[in-house]
Write an enzyme that holds these catalytic residues in place. Sequence first.
Site, PDB file in Angstrom:
ATOM      1  N   HIS A  92       0.112  11.672  -6.098  1.00  0.00           N
ATOM      2  CA  HIS A  92      -0.584  11.766  -4.825  1.00  0.00           C
ATOM      3  C   HIS A  92       0.551  11.708  -3.743  1.00  0.00           C
ATOM      4  CE1 HIS A  92      -3.465  11.115  -1.607  1.00  0.00           C
ATOM      5  NE2 HIS A  92      -2.467  10.314  -0.948  1.00  0.00           N
ATOM      6  N   GLU A  93       1.301  10.755  -3.614  1.00  0.00           N
ATOM      7  CA  GLU A  93       2.528  10.423  -2.764  1.00  0.00           C
ATOM      8  C   GLU A  93       3.400  11.543  -2.635  1.00  0.00           C
ATOM      9  OE1 GLU A  93       2.193   8.483  -0.365  1.00  0.00           O
ATOM     10  OE2 GLU A  93       0.590   7.393  -1.476  1.00  0.00           O
TER      11      GLU A  93
ATOM     12  N   HIS B  47      -6.461   0.349   5.380  1.00  0.00           N
ATOM     13  CA  HIS B  47      -6.679   1.424   6.584  1.00  0.00           C
ATOM     14  C   HIS B  47      -7.385   0.704   7.886  1.00  0.00           C
ATOM     15  CE1 HIS B  47      -6.152   3.354   2.735  1.00  0.00           C
ATOM     16  NE2 HIS B  47      -5.647   4.588   3.244  1.00  0.00           N
TER      17      HIS B  47
ATOM     18  N   GLU C 257      -3.824  14.771   2.330  1.00  0.00           N
ATOM     19  CA  GLU C 257      -4.233  14.061   1.226  1.00  0.00           C
ATOM     20  C   GLU C 257      -4.624  14.849   0.227  1.00  0.00           C
ATOM     21  OE1 GLU C 257      -3.856  11.027   1.527  1.00  0.00           O
ATOM     22  OE2 GLU C 257      -3.114  10.918   3.586  1.00  0.00           O
TER      23      GLU C 257
ATOM     24  N   HIS D 293       0.603  -1.203  -0.006  1.00  0.00           N
ATOM     25  CA  HIS D 293      -0.002  -0.123  -0.079  1.00  0.00           C
ATOM     26  C   HIS D 293       0.896   1.230   0.031  1.00  0.00           C
ATOM     27  CE1 HIS D 293      -3.899   2.121   0.289  1.00  0.00           C
ATOM     28  NE2 HIS D 293      -3.063   2.872   1.066  1.00  0.00           N
ATOM     29  N   ALA D 294       0.572   2.115  -0.990  1.00  0.00           N
ATOM     30  CA  ALA D 294       1.466   3.286  -1.083  1.00  0.00           C
ATOM     31  C   ALA D 294       1.606   4.162   0.102  1.00  0.00           C
ATOM     32  CB  ALA D 294       1.184   4.201  -2.346  1.00  0.00           C
TER      33      ALA D 294
ATOM     34  N   TYR E 133      -9.505  11.388   3.700  1.00  0.00           N
ATOM     35  CA  TYR E 133      -9.615  11.219   2.267  1.00  0.00           C
ATOM     36  C   TYR E 133     -11.078  11.863   1.506  1.00  0.00           C
ATOM     37  CZ  TYR E 133      -5.885   8.048   3.193  1.00  0.00           C
ATOM     38  OH  TYR E 133      -4.842   7.193   3.542  1.00  0.00           O
TER      39      TYR E 133
ATOM     40  N   HIS F 156       2.332  14.347  -0.802  1.00  0.00           N
ATOM     41  CA  HIS F 156       2.852  14.230   0.818  1.00  0.00           C
ATOM     42  C   HIS F 156       4.305  14.556   1.070  1.00  0.00           C
ATOM     43  CE1 HIS F 156      -0.821  12.290   1.955  1.00  0.00           C
ATOM     44  NE2 HIS F 156      -0.502  11.256   1.410  1.00  0.00           N
TER      45      HIS F 156
HETATM   46  O1  X8Z Z   1      -4.193   5.355   0.817  1.00  0.00           O
HETATM   47  C1  X8Z Z   1      -4.086   6.021   0.062  1.00  0.00           C
HETATM   48  C2  X8Z Z   1      -2.679   6.668  -0.544  1.00  0.00           C
HETATM   49  C3  X8Z Z   1      -1.812   6.789   0.699  1.00  0.00           C
HETATM   50  S1  X8Z Z   1      -2.119   8.017   1.822  1.00  0.00           S
HETATM   51  C4  X8Z Z   1      -2.258   5.714  -1.451  1.00  0.00           C
HETATM   52  N1  X8Z Z   1      -5.343   6.662  -0.495  1.00  0.00           N
HETATM   53  C5  X8Z Z   1      -6.545   6.185  -0.098  1.00  0.00           C
HETATM   54  C6  X8Z Z   1      -6.902   4.629  -0.424  1.00  0.00           C
HETATM   55  O2  X8Z Z   1      -5.919   3.943  -1.193  1.00  0.00           O
HETATM   56  O3  X8Z Z   1      -7.764   3.993  -0.019  1.00  0.00           O
HETATM   57  C7  X8Z Z   1      -5.406   7.648  -1.669  1.00  0.00           C
HETATM   58  C8  X8Z Z   1      -6.748   7.604  -1.972  1.00  0.00           C
HETATM   59  C9  X8Z Z   1      -7.631   6.874  -0.869  1.00  0.00           C
HETATM   60 ZN    ZN Z   2      -2.185   9.781   0.869  1.00  0.00          ZN
END
Ligand code: X8Z
Ligand code: ZN
Length: 652
Positions: A399-400, A528, A427, A369-370, A538, A403
């Site tokens: 996106h990254e 998450h 975010e 997960h990024a 988000y 951050h």
């Molecule tokens: O978790 C993330 C990022 C890292 S903060 C990749 N996002 C959420 C997800 O993947 O569920 C970005 C959009 C929503």
């Molecule tokens: Zn993020």
Amino acid sequence: MLGLTACGRDDAPAAGDTAATPEGETADQFIARVNEEYRAMFPEITSAQWLASTYINDDSQRIASKANERMLNQLNDWIAQAKRFEGQEMSPDTARAIQLLKLGTAMPAPQDPAKVAELAGLATKMEGMYGAGTYCTGEGDDKNCRQLGALEDVLRSNRDYDAQLDAWQGWHSIAMPMRQDYSRFVQLVNEGAQELGYADAGEMWRSGYDMSPAEIAAETDRLWGQVKPLYEQLHCYTRTRLDAQYGPDKGEVAGGMLPAHLMGNMWQQDWSNLWGILQPYKGAGALDITSALETQWQQNFAAEMAKHKGERNASDLAEIEHQADLVTARRMTERAEDFYVSLGMPELPDSYWEKTQFIKPRDRDVVCHASAWDMNMEGDVRTKMCIEPNEENFTTIYHELGHIYYDLAYNVQPPMFQAGAHDGFHEAIGDTIVLAMTPEYLNSIGLVGQQAQSNEALINAQMRMALAKVSFLPFGLMIDRWRWGVFDGTITPENYNQAWWDLKARYQGVAPVTPRGEEFFDPGAKYHVPGNTPYTRYFLSHVLQFQFYKALCDASGHQGPLYECSFYGNKEAGAKFQAMLGKGASQPWQQTLKELTGGEQMDASAVLEYFAPLQAWLQEQNEGQTCGWQATTAAAPAPAATPAPAETPAQG
Ligand code: X8Z
Ligand code: ZN
């Protein structure tokens, strides 16, 4: 929160043995000391976490868990020390820092050291289980094991109903063993939150927004109310198209909901992969970014092959493919960096390129997960991804880096203020840039062809953006509706899964096609939840990013419709953005928002302004349809937020 970097790294560091509290220390001196201790210990904790995330095994997990434990103990200690200053004179900055300290983790720990150890252990274990999650089928020689990436590939590109169902169910099976651990985790963080004076951990999460917990909950309801009609139109159109693709008995489930496994995404949070089915006008404005990236991969592969003439056995080939993966991932990242640099922001340091995890290693489990990491508050920044050449991953890099540029910009602040104005700001930075990735920009970097100027091309471009952004909105809301309910006890372990699907039905209008009883723990299949990263951020980001985008478009002197604006290369917009980033968490977010946009409220009207052409088009398409859906199971209560009205059919 002390959101040092986002994406799950918002924990305060450990300081080892508690330093004695100096005699006669003032509140201002106390905060100066906390800042110093914090900075000193920070690299050690982030290193432990980095290792556990990029090299999952028992040893790295033991070290990370211990580091987290010391961190949580230290945080409790500082919070206890801060009590001495209640009601005393202090500078406004110090008062704010003390307030932030109390919210310093999303995982508040009880005072009891045995419980702290237990909590840290559970957190590390659950994240590790997610990262190592593997779905196997078959026996013996037929045994086939796949991890999340491979299962996502199926949903991304295989439109076969059963293959998608298998991939979807397979991934969700990995979460079943987390259920017990998660319910114990909930007990422990609630105890921690209560010891800090909050009703439960959910209330603590809602306390990080410079307004009362009840107010931010109501804000999310208000914002959702603004965008819900747009989502319902997209849902309605999508259902019609899925019916056409799979037949009405398979393209939707009872009540008019969308089948969870057919949305091109494991969690139905981003429908971009359904482009082939949902594209409004075939051939008008080709926006197939994934194909373009795959072509780039082929070119990189050919170049690697040419370098390694004669090496052709299976293992050589795998190595050459791996090299092509890496080269492609780095080039994609350079593209993203280039956008930020075009705004006048700095180039990423050499150490970023040396230490980042760009692709999935071949020899070990990692958390794919990024995420974005600030390792030491002075330039050792990294991202951790398992990049593949597709559109979703490409925009995730932007996106990254949002951050990362936030981290670098607020490194000038004292450690306690090194966080987003609120977590939704963090975010929203990179996603603001993603909004500026217009078809013209994509053309300029060679990813899509010359763009026709036509209404068809406009609707296609809007649809592409809506599939990523509008589909996300109810998902962004429902995750924490579930967790707020879990934390406040209205959702109990006996109905974890039922409540999850009730909320998915109510907000997203999606449903599983097979029963998902309490033997499953479907929330655990979303990063998450086992990663304990709050999610309301988000949802807020998906509103704020349109506000930021509009403000930067204005700053760049853009005239004309909002959706046409790209501020690529515009230094005025860049300077305005950078000024905001540098403020970090040093002042209430309302002030920061005002400096950028002129207003102090989060507001979805920029979302609606942006998507106005698409919304009108969708309304036309949906004419004569009964839109909306019946959430067939009783909806779970929305804790702490104003109850939403029962689902009513949207205007069609
Ligand atoms: O978790 C993330 C990022 C890292 S903060 C990749 N996002 C959420 C997800 O993947 O569920 C970005 C959009 C929503
Ligand atoms: Zn993020």
